[in-house]
Design a protein around this motif. Structure first.
Motif, PDB file in Angstrom:
ATOM      1  N   LEU A   6      63.123  12.694  63.010  1.00  0.00           N
ATOM      2  CA  LEU A   6      64.239  11.879  62.551  1.00  0.00           C
ATOM      3  C   LEU A   6      63.936  10.398  62.746  1.00  0.00           C
ATOM      4  CD1 LEU A   6      67.023  14.017  64.264  1.00  0.00           C
ATOM      5  CD2 LEU A   6      66.277  14.164  61.896  1.00  0.00           C
ATOM      6  N   LYS A   7      64.707   9.575  62.039  1.00  0.00           N
ATOM      7  CA  LYS A   7      64.537   8.130  62.145  1.00  0.00           C
ATOM      8  C   LYS A   7      65.899   7.488  61.936  1.00  0.00           C
ATOM      9  CE  LYS A   7      61.060   4.935  60.713  1.00  0.00           C
ATOM     10  NZ  LYS A   7      60.022   4.642  59.726  1.00  0.00           N
ATOM     11  N   CYS A   8      66.222   6.490  62.764  1.00  0.00           N
ATOM     12  CA  CYS A   8      67.487   5.789  62.601  1.00  0.00           C
ATOM     13  C   CYS A   8      67.276   4.583  61.672  1.00  0.00           C
ATOM     14  CB  CYS A   8      68.034   5.334  63.957  1.00  0.00           C
ATOM     15  SG  CYS A   8      67.152   3.946  64.688  1.00  0.00           S
ATOM     16  N   SER A  26      75.641  19.366  58.827  1.00  0.00           N
ATOM     17  CA  SER A  26      77.000  19.276  59.362  1.00  0.00           C
ATOM     18  C   SER A  26      77.122  18.171  60.400  1.00  0.00           C
ATOM     19  CB  SER A  26      77.395  20.623  59.975  1.00  0.00           C
ATOM     20  OG  SER A  26      78.627  20.529  60.626  1.00  0.00           O
ATOM     21  N   LEU A  27      76.185  18.117  61.340  1.00  0.00           N
ATOM     22  CA  LEU A  27      76.212  17.078  62.372  1.00  0.00           C
ATOM     23  C   LEU A  27      75.996  15.696  61.776  1.00  0.00           C
ATOM     24  CD1 LEU A  27      74.178  18.904  65.154  1.00  0.00           C
ATOM     25  CD2 LEU A  27      76.606  18.331  65.221  1.00  0.00           C
ATOM     26  N   GLN A  28      75.095  15.605  60.813  1.00  0.00           N
ATOM     27  CA  GLN A  28      74.825  14.325  60.166  1.00  0.00           C
ATOM     28  C   GLN A  28      76.060  13.844  59.405  1.00  0.00           C
ATOM     29  OE1 GLN A  28      72.156  14.361  56.808  1.00  0.00           O
ATOM     30  NE2 GLN A  28      71.262  12.386  57.399  1.00  0.00           N
ATOM     31  N   GLY A  29      76.697  14.739  58.664  1.00  0.00           N
ATOM     32  CA  GLY A  29      77.881  14.395  57.896  1.00  0.00           C
ATOM     33  C   GLY A  29      79.051  13.965  58.772  1.00  0.00           C
ATOM     34  N   ALA A  30      79.134  14.523  59.980  1.00  0.00           N
ATOM     35  CA  ALA A  30      80.220  14.186  60.895  1.00  0.00           C
ATOM     36  C   ALA A  30      79.896  12.953  61.745  1.00  0.00           C
ATOM     37  CB  ALA A  30      80.513  15.369  61.807  1.00  0.00           C
ATOM     38  N   GLY A  31      78.701  12.381  61.563  1.00  0.00           N
ATOM     39  CA  GLY A  31      78.312  11.212  62.356  1.00  0.00           C
ATOM     40  C   GLY A  31      78.064  11.536  63.812  1.00  0.00           C
ATOM     41  N   LYS A  42      73.292   6.308  61.958  1.00  0.00           N
ATOM     42  CA  LYS A  42      72.701   6.456  60.618  1.00  0.00           C
ATOM     43  C   LYS A  42      71.306   7.041  60.804  1.00  0.00           C
ATOM     44  CE  LYS A  42      75.390   2.814  58.524  1.00  0.00           C
ATOM     45  NZ  LYS A  42      75.389   1.531  57.839  1.00  0.00           N
ATOM     46  N   VAL A  43      71.257   8.375  60.858  1.00  0.00           N
ATOM     47  CA  VAL A  43      70.024   9.102  61.146  1.00  0.00           C
ATOM     48  C   VAL A  43      69.620   9.914  59.927  1.00  0.00           C
ATOM     49  CG1 VAL A  43      68.996  10.872  62.627  1.00  0.00           C
ATOM     50  CG2 VAL A  43      70.564   9.205  63.609  1.00  0.00           C
ATOM     51  N   GLU A  44      68.359   9.820  59.561  1.00  0.00           N
ATOM     52  CA  GLU A  44      67.820  10.561  58.414  1.00  0.00           C
ATOM     53  C   GLU A  44      66.588  11.348  58.844  1.00  0.00           C
ATOM     54  OE1 GLU A  44      69.181  10.567  55.347  1.00  0.00           O
ATOM     55  OE2 GLU A  44      70.763   9.171  55.967  1.00  0.00           O
TER      56      GLU A  44
END
Length: 141
Positions: A6-8, A26-31, A42-44
């Motif tokens: 991952l990368k911020c 799910s975790l990404q969408g919920a921040g 903001k993690v991708e």
């Protein structure tokens, strides 16, 4: 389980494990994902090569249950000896040790769990206790 690189947004790279792709999404969408360095949410996912083992390598892989060193093997042998030759009294260790010391309970070898302050008090009271280099095995359903 799946591991993602991952990368911020600030460019910090890190890795994390997820139950699956849906759990990550799910975790990404919920921040709820955050960079461990700066806290940015903001993690991708980064581009990464898959880690796939051939059937031959999987058979040769060591079990995580097997001791990985002589020290681990010695601790496992110590655990087995203690569990076979003493009674597990759980979180009641300090109280049961005091009862045995006072003659209110039958004398026997016991092991269990105690808070640091309780263990310190037992030692100050002159009870022969020692910490163990392992945690008790937890029973699960």
């Amino acid at each position: 389980m799946i591991r993602y690189s991952l990368k911020c947004a600030a460019g910090h790279g890190f890795e994390s494990w997820f139950q699956g792709a849906e759990a990550f999404a799910s975790l990404q969408g919920a921040g709820q994902l955050a960079c461990p360095v700066c806290g940015d949410t903001k993690v991708e996912k980064e581009l990464m090569a898959p880690s796939v083992r051939s059937a031959r390598k999987q058979e040769a892989a060591p079990s995580l249950r097997d001791p990985a060193s002589e020290v681990e093997a010695a601790i496992a042998a110590l655990r087995k000896q203690i569990e076979e030759n003493s009674e597990y009294v759980g979180v009641n260790f300090a109280a049961e040790a005091r009862r045995i010391h006072a003659g209110e309970a039958p004398e026997r070898s016991i092991h269990g769990e105690a808070k640091l302050d309780d263990a310190r008090q037992l030692i100050e009271e002159g009870l022969p206790v020692a910490p163990l280099p392992f945690l008790p095995q937890r029973k699960v359903n």
